[in-house]
Write a protein that holds these residues in place. Structure first.
Motif, PDB file in Angstrom:
ATOM      1  N   VAL A 126     -33.492  -0.056 -51.972  1.00  0.00           N
ATOM      2  CA  VAL A 126     -32.891  -1.373 -51.786  1.00  0.00           C
ATOM      3  C   VAL A 126     -31.543  -1.286 -51.083  1.00  0.00           C
ATOM      4  O   VAL A 126     -31.234  -2.094 -50.203  1.00  0.00           O
ATOM      5  N   ALA A 127     -30.728  -0.303 -51.445  1.00  0.00           N
ATOM      6  CA  ALA A 127     -29.401  -0.183 -50.834  1.00  0.00           C
ATOM      7  C   ALA A 127     -29.507   0.002 -49.325  1.00  0.00           C
ATOM      8  O   ALA A 127     -28.768  -0.631 -48.549  1.00  0.00           O
ATOM      9  N   ASP A 128     -30.419   0.879 -48.882  1.00  0.00           N
ATOM     10  CA  ASP A 128     -30.586   1.097 -47.441  1.00  0.00           C
ATOM     11  C   ASP A 128     -31.136  -0.153 -46.757  1.00  0.00           C
ATOM     12  O   ASP A 128     -30.778  -0.457 -45.616  1.00  0.00           O
ATOM     13  N   ALA A 129     -32.013  -0.873 -47.460  1.00  0.00           N
ATOM     14  CA  ALA A 129     -32.553  -2.102 -46.890  1.00  0.00           C
ATOM     15  C   ALA A 129     -31.456  -3.140 -46.681  1.00  0.00           C
ATOM     16  O   ALA A 129     -31.395  -3.796 -45.635  1.00  0.00           O
TER      17      ALA A 129
ATOM     18  N   ALA B  69     -31.285  -7.692 -59.703  1.00  0.00           N
ATOM     19  CA  ALA B  69     -30.696  -6.701 -58.799  1.00  0.00           C
ATOM     20  C   ALA B  69     -30.762  -5.293 -59.400  1.00  0.00           C
ATOM     21  O   ALA B  69     -30.659  -5.127 -60.622  1.00  0.00           O
ATOM     22  N   PRO B  70     -30.877  -4.304 -58.469  1.00  0.00           N
ATOM     23  CA  PRO B  70     -31.141  -4.449 -57.032  1.00  0.00           C
ATOM     24  C   PRO B  70     -32.648  -4.576 -56.777  1.00  0.00           C
ATOM     25  O   PRO B  70     -33.447  -3.805 -57.301  1.00  0.00           O
ATOM     26  N   ALA B  71     -33.007  -5.555 -55.961  1.00  0.00           N
ATOM     27  CA  ALA B  71     -34.418  -5.785 -55.661  1.00  0.00           C
ATOM     28  C   ALA B  71     -34.529  -6.586 -54.369  1.00  0.00           C
ATOM     29  O   ALA B  71     -33.551  -7.178 -53.906  1.00  0.00           O
ATOM     30  N   LEU B  72     -35.724  -6.587 -53.807  1.00  0.00           N
ATOM     31  CA  LEU B  72     -35.954  -7.366 -52.597  1.00  0.00           C
ATOM     32  C   LEU B  72     -37.433  -7.734 -52.505  1.00  0.00           C
ATOM     33  O   LEU B  72     -38.308  -7.095 -53.093  1.00  0.00           O
ATOM     34  N   VAL B  73     -37.690  -8.804 -51.736  1.00  0.00           N
ATOM     35  CA  VAL B  73     -39.039  -9.271 -51.451  1.00  0.00           C
ATOM     36  C   VAL B  73     -39.143  -9.463 -49.946  1.00  0.00           C
ATOM     37  O   VAL B  73     -38.342 -10.191 -49.362  1.00  0.00           O
ATOM     38  N   ARG B  74     -40.112  -8.793 -49.320  1.00  0.00           N
ATOM     39  CA  ARG B  74     -40.297  -8.937 -47.867  1.00  0.00           C
ATOM     40  C   ARG B  74     -41.590  -9.700 -47.589  1.00  0.00           C
ATOM     41  O   ARG B  74     -42.624  -9.432 -48.201  1.00  0.00           O
ATOM     42  N   LYS B  75     -41.525 -10.648 -46.671  1.00  0.00           N
ATOM     43  CA  LYS B  75     -42.702 -11.398 -46.242  1.00  0.00           C
ATOM     44  C   LYS B  75     -42.835 -11.308 -44.728  1.00  0.00           C
ATOM     45  O   LYS B  75     -41.832 -11.247 -44.002  1.00  0.00           O
ATOM     46  N   ARG B  76     -44.063 -11.340 -44.261  1.00  0.00           N
ATOM     47  CA  ARG B  76     -44.319 -11.371 -42.822  1.00  0.00           C
ATOM     48  C   ARG B  76     -45.669 -12.016 -42.565  1.00  0.00           C
ATOM     49  O   ARG B  76     -46.491 -12.170 -43.465  1.00  0.00           O
TER      50      ARG B  76
END
Length: 262
Positions: free
Chosen positions: A160-163, A207-214
């Motif tokens: 997550v940090a690098d993202a 946190a720390p977390a993320l959600v990616r959509k495409r």
């Protein structure tokens, strides 16, 4: 990119207890609620049923939730909007009076032709490695597919940090107005085409977390696919995020070949 729109509230006020000749409050001004940004991104929908006490001047005096949307942010958005609405006053026995109405407020997706075409065009330019396997997603009779479809394409970075560093350096962040602290949304044009990211950082619960959509397609229809990365210290926090992202809902599938007259 497929755009999310808020369906205006169905303002069919219902009197609680009136005689036949009485008049209950009528809607004069009803600015729609603002779709909470986080729920908007995740595609969370719902209907809030409000009970509203209307004063002699048509102003809303009190708002109660009769039926929750089961999402706190949607409920709050509906209440905040309702407090700004104005009505004509009730009439009881020929005299203006305070009144009470029941109003459902719906939050939902409503894509238009322009959004469908933009999604179709983006899908058709995808390289084969970003496509989904043929017939990998079952289309329902109403033209929808599951709202959560796991994206098999790995994230651009491993943590997550690098993202977050990548997004801050190369991505485009949308306005933070109305966003909870520690939540941000980015768009990135990169190796995996255009992707949208919901990021949780700082002191946020997830946190720390993320959600990616495409956008992806399976040769027949285009739709959104999702990938989640959660590094919260407690496993139940990540499990809760997963449940929220993967909750049962439907998304519209856009045919790669437009229909007649399109």
């Amino acid at each position: 990119m497929h755009r999310l729109l808020l369906l205006a509230a169905m303002l069919t006020a219902v009197p609680v207890a009136w005689a036949v000749e009485d008049v209950f409050p009528g809607v004069i001004e009803s600015p729609p609620p603002q779709y909470p940004a986080e729920e908007f991104y995740l595609g969370i929908t719902g209907t809030v049923v409000l009970i509203m006490d209307v004063g002699l001047d048509g102003a809303v005096e009190q708002v109660f939730v009769e039926q929750s949307s089961r999402n706190r942010a949607l409920d709050k958005a509906a209440i905040d909007a309702a407090r700004t609405w104005r009505f004509s006053s009730a009439v009881v026995n020929g005299v203006p009076a305070r009144g009470r109405v029941r109003i459902p407020v719906s939050f939902a997706w409503e894509p238009g032709d322009a959004e469908d075409e933009a999604m179709r065009e983006r899908a058709l330019t995808l390289p084969s490695r970003l496509q989904m396997p043929a017939s990998s997603v079952e289309l329902d009779a109403d033209g929808t597919v599951p709202g959560y479809i796991e994206d098999p394409v790995p994230l651009e970075v491993g943590n997550v940090a690098d993202a977050i560093a990548m997004l801050k350096a190369r991505g485009s962040q949308r306005s933070t107005a109305g966003m909870p602290p520690g939540v941000a949304i980015y768009t990135l044009d990169g190796e995996n085409d255009r992707t949208r990211w919901l990021v949780y950082e700082g002191a946020h619960y997830y946190a720390p977390a993320l959600v990616r959509k495409r956008v992806a397609h399976d040769g027949r229809h285009a739709y959104l696919v999702t990938r989640v990365l959660c590094e919260a210290m407690e496993a139940d926090v990540c499990a809760r995020l997963d449940r929220g992202v993967q909750r049962p809902y439907r998304q519209r599938a856009v045919p790669l070949a437009p229909g007649p007259g399109r």
